[in-house]
Enzyme design. Structure first.
Site, mmCIF file in Angstrom:
data_model
loop_
_atom_site.group_PDB
_atom_site.id
_atom_site.type_symbol
_atom_site.label_atom_id
_atom_site.label_comp_id
_atom_site.label_asym_id
_atom_site.label_seq_id
_atom_site.Cartn_x
_atom_site.Cartn_y
_atom_site.Cartn_z
ATOM 1 N N HIS A 176 8.291 -2.970 22.758
ATOM 2 C CA HIS A 176 7.392 -2.471 23.796
ATOM 3 C C HIS A 176 6.231 -3.431 24.069
ATOM 4 O O HIS A 176 5.095 -2.999 24.211
ATOM 5 C CB HIS A 176 6.848 -1.097 23.392
ATOM 6 C CG HIS A 176 6.367 -0.252 24.532
ATOM 7 N ND1 HIS A 176 5.250 -0.563 25.272
ATOM 8 C CD2 HIS A 176 6.845 0.899 25.060
ATOM 9 C CE1 HIS A 176 5.046 0.356 26.179
ATOM 10 N NE2 HIS A 176 6.007 1.272 26.076
ATOM 11 N N GLU A 224 11.600 -3.324 28.574
ATOM 12 C CA GLU A 224 12.131 -2.755 27.343
ATOM 13 C C GLU A 224 13.649 -2.534 27.380
ATOM 14 O O GLU A 224 14.110 -1.524 27.910
ATOM 15 C CB GLU A 224 11.455 -1.405 27.071
ATOM 16 C CG GLU A 224 9.947 -1.398 27.163
ATOM 17 C CD GLU A 224 9.420 0.014 27.311
ATOM 18 O OE1 GLU A 224 9.848 0.899 26.537
ATOM 19 O OE2 GLU A 224 8.608 0.250 28.227
#
Length: 339
Positions: A174, A300
């Site tokens: 992330h 992501e």
């Protein structure tokens, strides 16, 4: 020195949080054991960081909760914080507005201290046991992530997990990326190799089956500006493939006039959050100032969101005897390079 460990700070319970720096091929990554996070990433000849982060630990507890972290045991959102597995219903920690489970709950892997299991000048392996019942998830889950920098400066992540009982498993890296060091992403364009995406409701939960990107704001098959003021903000999953792959495939390219970030992964989904809601005030970032809206973009690779409730999506079920495995690569090049 590369591969050496130092204390970066202490978790709220007093556990030491360690930091290690690795480098190779003109790239340098600073890693911390809180969330197994990428705290800083730089390449030779560029005088600014390429990811958002903090030089101290405390902002990672709140304003920068997911910055650079490994999110899980189920990344992204689970509708209503509930799901059924093998006929049994589970209720998870509803840590987003008291309704949705986000990134595995308040005690997800991004908010825990991992152990450095192996390290060297160019790699570091973090390990974590997520206990049975933590945040409501079944099974003791053992997960490890290995960061390494290859000879050409590519940042490579390998995530593996095993369980002693049937459970859900979907991890995601992330980091928020900003390639030019400016206050926002005005000079960034994005290409995503996907012809479908998941439309979402007001709680950012997928609505129905994947939809074609044709004629929508979500058509990034050709480079498009990241910031589009009159368009819907990006916090969506792009359906690059229908199942995980054994091979790395290019998912996306983030570009500025000078640099490009090429992302390859084995994962079938690609969550993009443009940082429209970001505000780290009063916590300062690596630039010395707080991060505001569009300061960075989260890119992501992962399985598709709300997977525990969507059996038609790529599976997020992990059973004893199986190994969850993800490989993702992030490579910085000159913007003129095509691959």
């Amino acid at each position: 020195m590369n591969g050496e460990v130092e204390i970066f700070g202490r978790a709220p319970d007093g556990t030491p949080v360690e930091k290690i720096v690795i480098s190779n091929g003109g790239a340098t990554a600073s890693l911390i054991s809180w969330g197994a996070s990428l705290q800083d990433f730089r390449v030779k000849g560029i005088d600014h960081p390429l990811v958002l982060g903090s030089s101290v630990l405390e902002p990672y507890f709140e304003q920068m909760r997911y910055n650079g972290a490994i999110a899980g045991r189920v990344a992204n959102r689970i509708k209503d914080g509930t799901a059924t597995l093998d006929g049994k219903s589970y209720r998870f920690d509803r840590n987003e507005n008291g309704v949705t489970t986000l990134h595995g709950g308040a005690d997800g892997s991004s908010n825990l201290v991992w152990t450095i299991a192996d390290r060297g000048a160019t790699h570091c392996r973090f390990a974590l046991r997520m206990a049975d019942g933590l945040a409501g998830f079944p099974g003791n889950l053992d997960v490890a992530v290995t960061y390494m920098i290859t000879d050409d400066g590519t940042l490579r992540l390998e995530i593996e997990a095993e369980t002693d009982a049937p459970t859900f498993c979907n991890f995601a890296h992330h980091s928020y990326w900003n390639l030019d060091g400016a206050a926002d992403l005005s000079n960034h364009t994005l290409t995503v190799h996907a012809d479908r995406y998941l439309a979402v409701d007001e709680r950012l939960i997928p609505q129905g089956a994947p939809k074609p990107v044709d004629g929508t704001r979500f058509d990034f098959r050709e480079p498009q500006p990241v910031i589009q003021p009159d368009a819907e903000p990006l916090d969506h999953n792009f359906c690059c493939f229908d199942a995980p792959s054994d091979d790395l495939r290019e998912l996306a390219i983030l570009s500025t006039p000078d640099l490009a970030l090429h992302i390859r992964s084995t994962e079938p989904g690609f969550q993009v959050y443009d940082g429209a809601r970001m505000d780290t005030t009063p916590a300062a970032g690596l630039t010395g100032m707080p991060y505001g809206p569009y300061a960075g973009i989260a890119l992501e690779p992962q399985r598709w969101p709300d997977g525990p409730n969507r059996p038609e999506f790529p599976t997020v079920i992990l059973r004893p005897g199986e190994t969850y495995r993800q490989i993702s690569e992030f490579r910085i090049t000159d913007a003129t390079e095509t691959s």
